[in-house]
Enzyme design. Structure first.
Site, PDB file in Angstrom:
ATOM      1  N   ASP A 296       0.813  -1.225   0.000  1.00  0.00           N
ATOM      2  CA  ASP A 296       0.000   0.000   0.000  1.00  0.00           C
ATOM      3  C   ASP A 296       0.841   1.267   0.000  1.00  0.00           C
ATOM      4  O   ASP A 296       0.449   2.286   0.567  1.00  0.00           O
ATOM      5  CB  ASP A 296      -0.946   0.027   1.219  1.00  0.00           C
ATOM      6  CG  ASP A 296      -1.730  -1.264   1.352  1.00  0.00           C
ATOM      7  OD1 ASP A 296      -2.246  -1.710   0.323  1.00  0.00           O
ATOM      8  OD2 ASP A 296      -1.796  -1.820   2.452  1.00  0.00           O
TER       9      ASP A 296
ATOM     10  N   LYS B 220       2.308   2.487  -5.101  1.00  0.00           N
ATOM     11  CA  LYS B 220       3.119   2.143  -6.281  1.00  0.00           C
ATOM     12  C   LYS B 220       2.354   2.408  -7.581  1.00  0.00           C
ATOM     13  O   LYS B 220       2.941   2.802  -8.576  1.00  0.00           O
ATOM     14  CB  LYS B 220       3.513   0.653  -6.235  1.00  0.00           C
ATOM     15  CG  LYS B 220       4.364   0.299  -5.035  1.00  0.00           C
ATOM     16  CD  LYS B 220       4.604  -1.192  -4.940  1.00  0.00           C
ATOM     17  CE  LYS B 220       3.416  -2.013  -4.524  1.00  0.00           C
ATOM     18  NZ  LYS B 220       2.927  -1.824  -3.153  1.00  0.00           N
TER      19      LYS B 220
ATOM     20  N   ALA C 239      -3.681  -7.517  -4.318  1.00  0.00           N
ATOM     21  CA  ALA C 239      -3.159  -6.166  -4.554  1.00  0.00           C
ATOM     22  C   ALA C 239      -4.302  -5.222  -4.907  1.00  0.00           C
ATOM     23  O   ALA C 239      -5.300  -5.633  -5.495  1.00  0.00           O
ATOM     24  CB  ALA C 239      -2.160  -6.189  -5.700  1.00  0.00           C
ATOM     25  N   GLY C 240      -4.143  -3.969  -4.540  1.00  0.00           N
ATOM     26  CA  GLY C 240      -5.112  -2.961  -4.952  1.00  0.00           C
ATOM     27  C   GLY C 240      -4.332  -1.721  -5.323  1.00  0.00           C
ATOM     28  O   GLY C 240      -3.866  -1.002  -4.451  1.00  0.00           O
ATOM     29  N   HIS C 241      -4.121  -1.515  -6.612  1.00  0.00           N
ATOM     30  CA  HIS C 241      -3.328  -0.365  -7.058  1.00  0.00           C
ATOM     31  C   HIS C 241      -4.276   0.742  -7.518  1.00  0.00           C
ATOM     32  O   HIS C 241      -5.106   0.525  -8.390  1.00  0.00           O
ATOM     33  CB  HIS C 241      -2.366  -0.784  -8.166  1.00  0.00           C
ATOM     34  CG  HIS C 241      -1.278  -1.690  -7.660  1.00  0.00           C
ATOM     35  ND1 HIS C 241      -0.328  -2.257  -8.455  1.00  0.00           N
ATOM     36  CD2 HIS C 241      -1.014  -2.112  -6.405  1.00  0.00           C
ATOM     37  CE1 HIS C 241       0.487  -2.985  -7.708  1.00  0.00           C
ATOM     38  NE2 HIS C 241       0.077  -2.930  -6.468  1.00  0.00           N
TER      39      HIS C 241
ATOM     40  N   GLN D 238       2.226  -5.697  -3.428  1.00  0.00           N
ATOM     41  CA  GLN D 238       2.522  -5.821  -1.996  1.00  0.00           C
ATOM     42  C   GLN D 238       3.853  -5.101  -1.690  1.00  0.00           C
ATOM     43  O   GLN D 238       4.286  -4.291  -2.474  1.00  0.00           O
ATOM     44  CB  GLN D 238       2.591  -7.286  -1.542  1.00  0.00           C
ATOM     45  CG  GLN D 238       1.248  -7.998  -1.513  1.00  0.00           C
ATOM     46  CD  GLN D 238       0.840  -8.540  -2.873  1.00  0.00           C
ATOM     47  OE1 GLN D 238       1.620  -9.158  -3.558  1.00  0.00           O
ATOM     48  NE2 GLN D 238      -0.388  -8.300  -3.251  1.00  0.00           N
TER      49      GLN D 238
ATOM     50  N   THR E 157       2.865 -12.523   2.421  1.00  0.00           N
ATOM     51  CA  THR E 157       2.062 -13.070   1.337  1.00  0.00           C
ATOM     52  C   THR E 157       2.814 -14.278   0.766  1.00  0.00           C
ATOM     53  O   THR E 157       3.882 -14.644   1.268  1.00  0.00           O
ATOM     54  CB  THR E 157       1.728 -11.989   0.287  1.00  0.00           C
ATOM     55  OG1 THR E 157       0.741 -12.515  -0.608  1.00  0.00           O
ATOM     56  CG2 THR E 157       2.960 -11.526  -0.480  1.00  0.00           C
TER      57      THR E 157
ATOM     58  N   THR F 179      -7.484  -1.060   0.078  1.00  0.00           N
ATOM     59  CA  THR F 179      -8.142  -0.925  -1.230  1.00  0.00           C
ATOM     60  C   THR F 179      -8.912  -2.196  -1.569  1.00  0.00           C
ATOM     61  O   THR F 179      -9.976  -2.163  -2.174  1.00  0.00           O
ATOM     62  CB  THR F 179      -7.069  -0.701  -2.326  1.00  0.00           C
ATOM     63  OG1 THR F 179      -6.181   0.302  -1.873  1.00  0.00           O
ATOM     64  CG2 THR F 179      -7.663  -0.297  -3.640  1.00  0.00           C
ATOM     65  N   THR F 180      -8.365  -3.342  -1.170  1.00  0.00           N
ATOM     66  CA  THR F 180      -8.970  -4.621  -1.541  1.00  0.00           C
ATOM     67  C   THR F 180     -10.012  -5.066  -0.525  1.00  0.00           C
ATOM     68  O   THR F 180     -11.063  -5.578  -0.893  1.00  0.00           O
ATOM     69  CB  THR F 180      -7.856  -5.691  -1.690  1.00  0.00           C
ATOM     70  OG1 THR F 180      -6.950  -5.243  -2.689  1.00  0.00           O
ATOM     71  CG2 THR F 180      -8.417  -7.041  -2.078  1.00  0.00           C
TER      72      THR F 180
ATOM     73  N   PRO G  63      -9.282  -1.268   8.204  1.00  0.00           N
ATOM     74  CA  PRO G  63      -8.439  -0.154   8.653  1.00  0.00           C
ATOM     75  C   PRO G  63      -6.987  -0.612   8.695  1.00  0.00           C
ATOM     76  O   PRO G  63      -6.705  -1.728   9.132  1.00  0.00           O
ATOM     77  CB  PRO G  63      -8.939   0.159  10.061  1.00  0.00           C
ATOM     78  CG  PRO G  63      -9.968  -0.862  10.388  1.00  0.00           C
ATOM     79  CD  PRO G  63     -10.240  -1.721   9.209  1.00  0.00           C
TER      80      PRO G  63
ATOM     81  N   MET H  82       3.064  10.223   0.436  1.00  0.00           N
ATOM     82  CA  MET H  82       2.167  10.693   1.503  1.00  0.00           C
ATOM     83  C   MET H  82       2.832  11.729   2.414  1.00  0.00           C
ATOM     84  O   MET H  82       2.497  11.813   3.592  1.00  0.00           O
ATOM     85  CB  MET H  82       1.671   9.520   2.377  1.00  0.00           C
ATOM     86  CG  MET H  82       1.299   8.270   1.635  1.00  0.00           C
ATOM     87  SD  MET H  82      -0.270   8.340   0.781  1.00  0.00           S
ATOM     88  CE  MET H  82      -1.451   8.143   2.054  1.00  0.00           C
ATOM     89  N   MET H  83       3.747  12.517   1.876  1.00  0.00           N
ATOM     90  CA  MET H  83       4.389  13.542   2.712  1.00  0.00           C
ATOM     91  C   MET H  83       3.363  14.566   3.203  1.00  0.00           C
ATOM     92  O   MET H  83       3.534  15.174   4.260  1.00  0.00           O
ATOM     93  CB  MET H  83       5.499  14.250   1.928  1.00  0.00           C
ATOM     94  CG  MET H  83       6.838  13.583   2.006  1.00  0.00           C
ATOM     95  SD  MET H  83       7.576  13.627   3.667  1.00  0.00           S
ATOM     96  CE  MET H  83       8.338  15.254   3.666  1.00  0.00           C
TER      97      MET H  83
HETATM   98  P1  IMP Z   1      -2.627 -12.736   1.311  1.00  0.00           P
HETATM   99  O1  IMP Z   1      -1.651 -12.166   0.332  1.00  0.00           O
HETATM  100  O2  IMP Z   1      -4.061 -12.427   0.963  1.00  0.00           O
HETATM  101  O3  IMP Z   1      -2.399 -14.195   1.556  1.00  0.00           O
HETATM  102  O4  IMP Z   1      -2.401 -12.039   2.735  1.00  0.00           O
HETATM  103  C1  IMP Z   1      -1.204 -12.216   3.502  1.00  0.00           C
HETATM  104  C2  IMP Z   1      -0.833 -10.939   4.224  1.00  0.00           C
HETATM  105  O5  IMP Z   1      -0.393  -9.970   3.278  1.00  0.00           O
HETATM  106  C3  IMP Z   1      -1.975 -10.280   4.988  1.00  0.00           C
HETATM  107  O6  IMP Z   1      -1.444  -9.650   6.139  1.00  0.00           O
HETATM  108  C4  IMP Z   1      -2.490  -9.245   4.024  1.00  0.00           C
HETATM  109  O7  IMP Z   1      -3.146  -8.176   4.680  1.00  0.00           O
HETATM  110  C5  IMP Z   1      -1.189  -8.786   3.389  1.00  0.00           C
HETATM  111  N1  IMP Z   1      -1.370  -8.272   2.026  1.00  0.00           N
HETATM  112  C6  IMP Z   1      -1.581  -8.975   0.904  1.00  0.00           C
HETATM  113  N2  IMP Z   1      -1.680  -8.171  -0.157  1.00  0.00           N
HETATM  114  C7  IMP Z   1      -1.505  -6.936   0.290  1.00  0.00           C
HETATM  115  C8  IMP Z   1      -1.463  -5.660  -0.356  1.00  0.00           C
HETATM  116  O8  IMP Z   1      -1.586  -5.524  -1.574  1.00  0.00           O
HETATM  117  N3  IMP Z   1      -1.260  -4.597   0.454  1.00  0.00           N
HETATM  118  C9  IMP Z   1      -1.079  -4.717   1.793  1.00  0.00           C
HETATM  119  N4  IMP Z   1      -1.089  -5.877   2.434  1.00  0.00           N
HETATM  120  C10 IMP Z   1      -1.303  -6.985   1.686  1.00  0.00           C
END
Ligand code: IMP
Length: 437
Positions: A13, A16, A39-41, A229, A244, A304-305, A309, A336-337
């Protein structure tokens, strides 16, 4: 011509997507090489906000070819939603997107297994807290091989038979784990019908991305590799088991894309000016107080996904110095400055105290990291809105001092500073130099 990469240096997050979108027009190809719908870009273009999960963040630029390569795990229903969402907003992603034949698919049983396993407590009595996108189970089947389904399999004549066999095995496994309800939801007929519709809708996008990228390099095209990630979530080098299931640090670029490391000539590491983390796991600089709440509120720190919080804390220079060195990062983008412009004073973690000793190196196991107390240095805040800054000299002196201290502690120069979500709210110290590799 070589490649550049954009990778996250913290727990994901780091914004990127914004950078990849900005740098994409200076490249011929943008490559997503690991992760999946976890991922949530976010890309902001004028009043439009695009939230991308699989589709590379170069997609808004029609002249740029976008690739989803073998290291990515694809959840086809989510991908189709993403593609249709883009089409509805006048962007036809089918013209400049290719999906690797070798990429693995997240199947309905992976979502069921993720749900089941996520309730299991990992080290330290804490659940990993996954995004429930089936990421771990899909990568597990990729490594296990017997039950894997790849994009190319959608186009094979034995698709139905293969899915029927796997679905039966998965039902048995789920029942064996006491999850009869989840097993009963896996109807072979429905899954086969769904997979056939994926084949129809995605078939024309599936191809040999490895060959295309190697040809692009031969033709002296420029590639931009887009990490998902963050490095601290890397399966081998992150805060295991709270990670992950892919190599999300700089070391994962070649394996996931098929582009040899000798081509990666510029590595841009992206970090927030503070730290955040979603899900479980140790987080030495976490602020479980009003200051953490304030950062969350001002920075809108919600996933995002998943919408969860995000946990917030001060900038951790021990962690970022580690991921900079691990990934061979040469340029820092500090994001995020603007969020930090609301504090009288700021803190940066310069080392840890673990079991009464000062430690400068990032620990390799979660249990040790859990015992780390941050040694914090205090810097004066700037208490000023910097969202209008467009060059370094527009920033207050205290903000410049903060950037310089971060740079000194992590060992590389700050080359990009972000002061808001819009494309324009980005300061490039020297774009030409950054892009001359
Ligand atoms: P998974 O990738 O869904 O298996 O989650 C494993 C860990 O990685 C968890 O703590 C998720 O919150 C974190 N995580 C996975 N993808 C992201 C991402 O894109 N941004 C932030 N955290 C992530």
């Amino acid at each position: 011509m070589p490649a550049a990469s954009v990778i996250g240096l913290q727990w994901g997050d780091e914004a990127k997507g914004k950078l990849v979108d900005l740098l994409a027009p200076r490249h011929d190809c943008v490559v997503r090489y690991q992760g999946g719908a976890n991922a949530g870009h976010t890309v902001v273009s004028g009043s439009e906000v695009y939230k991308l999960h699989h589709v590379p963040s170069g997609i808004l630029h029609s002249q740029v070819r976008n690739f989803i390569t073998p290291g990515v795990v694809i959840e086809p229903t989510t991908l189709l939603k993403e593609l249709n969402g883009l089409k509805a907003r006048g962007i036809d992603p089918t013209k400049n997107l290719m999906i690797s034949e070798r990429a693995h698919l997240v199947m309905p049983w992976h979502l069921a297994e993720d749900k089941l396993m996520n309730a299991v407590v990992a080290q330290g009595g804490e659940s990993i807290g996954t995004t429930l996108r089936g990421i771990g189970p899909c990568y597990r089947d990729k490594v296990g091989r017997n039950f894997a389904v790849r994009a190319i399999d959608l186009l094979q004549p034995d698709l139905g038979d293969r899915l029927e066999t796997i679905a039966e095995a998965k039902r048995q496994l789920l029942r064996g784990m006491g999850a009869d309800d989840l097993a009963n939801e896996l109807s072979s007929d429905q899954i086969i019908a769904q997979a056939k519709s994926w084949a129809t809708e995605l078939g024309s996008l599936i191809g040999d991305t490895t060959g295309e990228l190697l040809d692009a390099l031969d033709a002296e095209q420029r590639l931009l590799m887009e990490g998902a990630q963050g490095s601290l979530l890397d399966i081998d080098h992150g805060t295991y088991p709270f990670v992950t299931s892919s190599n999300s640090s700089g070391v994962g670029i070649s394996g996931g894309s098929g582009v040899a490391s000798c081509w990666i000539r510029r590595v841009i590491g992206v970090a927030k000016a503070y730290s955040t983390r979603v899900g479980g796991g140790p987080f030495p600089t976490e602020l479980l107080c009003e200051t953490g709440e304030k950062i969350r509120k001002i920075g809108n720190e919600y996933g995002t996904t998943t919408g969860r919080p995000r946990r917030c804390g001060w900038f951790d220079a021990v962690a970022v110095r580690y991921t900079v060195r691990l990934g061979g990062v040469d340029s820092l983008a500090l994001m995020m400055m603007d969020v930090l412009g609301h504090f009288d004073e700021l803190k940066i973690c310069t080392a840890y105290e673990i079991d009464g000793k000062r430690v400068d190196r990032f620990p390799s196991d979660a249990a040790t990291l859990r015992r780390a107390k941050p040694i914090l240095e205090t810097l004066p805040g700037w208490n000023e809105d910097v969202t209008g800054a467009r060059k370094l000299s527009d920033l207050p002196d205290n903000a410049i001092a903060y950037l310089n201290r971060v740079s000194e502690l992590v060992g590389i120069p700050v080359k990009i500073v972000s002061v808001g979500p819009d494309r324009e709210q980005t300061i490039f110290v020297n774009m030409e130099e950054l892009m001359s590799f």
